[in-house]
Design a protein around this motif. Structure first.
Motif, short mmCIF file in Angstrom:
data_model
loop_
_atom_site.label_atom_id
_atom_site.label_comp_id
_atom_site.label_asym_id
_atom_site.label_seq_id
_atom_site.Cartn_x
_atom_site.Cartn_y
_atom_site.Cartn_z
N UNK A 46 28.40 -12.68 -10.56
CA UNK A 46 28.24 -13.99 -9.95
C UNK A 46 29.58 -14.60 -9.56
N UNK A 47 30.58 -14.41 -10.42
CA UNK A 47 31.92 -14.92 -10.11
C UNK A 47 32.48 -14.24 -8.86
N UNK A 48 32.26 -12.95 -8.74
CA UNK A 48 32.72 -12.22 -7.55
C UNK A 48 32.04 -12.75 -6.30
N UNK A 54 22.24 -20.94 -10.44
CA UNK A 54 22.94 -20.25 -11.53
C UNK A 54 24.45 -20.23 -11.28
N UNK A 55 24.86 -20.03 -10.03
CA UNK A 55 26.28 -20.02 -9.73
C UNK A 55 26.91 -21.38 -9.99
N UNK A 56 26.20 -22.45 -9.68
CA UNK A 56 26.70 -23.79 -9.96
C UNK A 56 26.89 -23.99 -11.46
N UNK A 92 20.55 -25.28 -15.12
CA UNK A 92 20.00 -24.06 -15.75
C UNK A 92 18.62 -24.34 -16.33
N UNK A 93 18.45 -25.50 -16.96
CA UNK A 93 17.12 -25.87 -17.46
C UNK A 93 16.14 -26.00 -16.31
N UNK A 142 27.07 -27.10 -22.76
CA UNK A 142 26.59 -25.71 -22.74
C UNK A 142 25.83 -25.43 -21.47
N UNK A 143 24.70 -24.74 -21.60
CA UNK A 143 23.84 -24.49 -20.43
C UNK A 143 23.35 -25.83 -19.92
#
Length: 207
Positions: free
Chosen positions: A181-183, A150-152, A62-63, A57-58
């Motif tokens: 973010x994907x863009x 976040x993008x990673x 992210x943590x 998951x996250x």
């Protein structure tokens, strides 16, 4: 000293707990997911976190991002303890706010040294990775270095086959934020299709 150990494999947690208990007067809290880790972090207020990156998951980055944002004034003391021994992963983690990086393939004394150094306010990278970084001070030539934490995480979750909706739910952000973010990642990485991002996400998981 209070340490939060975030690792999804129970055998690894047991080994690290025994190792640290031999060398430090320490209370160790354990978590296997990001949600458990965040709950324990808020409840127990550890002095230091030993964190795996590859969580379901996250993930670990992210943590790390959330902990760093909570401790922006004092600085979060997080050591990454990862299967990835490539310098690119260490650079990415340190840029995201980690204070230490130790590969799981490193000798056991490296993790002990990292805990000692980071708990004293320093920064520690295990010797093998540090030597590789010293040999290539200009960078790692990794295109993923252009991505933020976040993008990673989004790329990693794409590699796990998760949809944008599932990623938004996992990270607790809006679908539109994930899409944006994907863009941005497509521009940074020079690709045009989401399928290309998924391919890069799979490669990052296998690295």
């Amino acid at each position: 000293m209070k340490i939060l150990l975030v690792e999804d494999h129970g055998v690894v947690r047991e080994g690290v707990r025994r190792l640290l208990s031999l060398h430090f007067d320490v209370t160790i809290f354990e978590a296997g997911t990001v949600s458990e880790a965040l709950e324990s972090y808020h409840l127990n207020k550890p002095d230091l976190v030993v964190l795996d990156l590859n969580l379901e998951g996250a993930g670990g980055l992210e943590f790390l991002r959330r902990v760093v944002s909570l401790n922006s004034a004092s600085g979060a003391r997080v050591i990454i303890f990862s299967m990835h021994a490539e310098p690119a992963f260490a650079v990415r983690a340190l840029k995201a706010g980690a204070r230490g990086y130790v590969s799981k393939s490193a000798p056991v004394d490296e993790l002990v040294a990292a805990v000692r150094k980071v708990s004293d306010g320093g920064v520690y990278v295990d010797r093998e990775i540090a030597a590789l970084l010293a040999a290539n001070p200009g960078g790692t030539d990794d295109p993923l270095q252009s991505l933020n934490a976040r993008e990673v995480e989004i790329l990693r979750l794409l590699g796990q086959g998760k949809s944008l909706t599932a990623i938004a739910e996992s990270l607790g952000i809006a679908y539109k934020t994930v899409a944006n973010n994907c863009s941005q990642m497509k521009v940074k990485l020079g690709v045009e299709r989401t399928a290309d991002l998924i391919r890069l996400g799979l490669q990052s998981l296998q690295a």
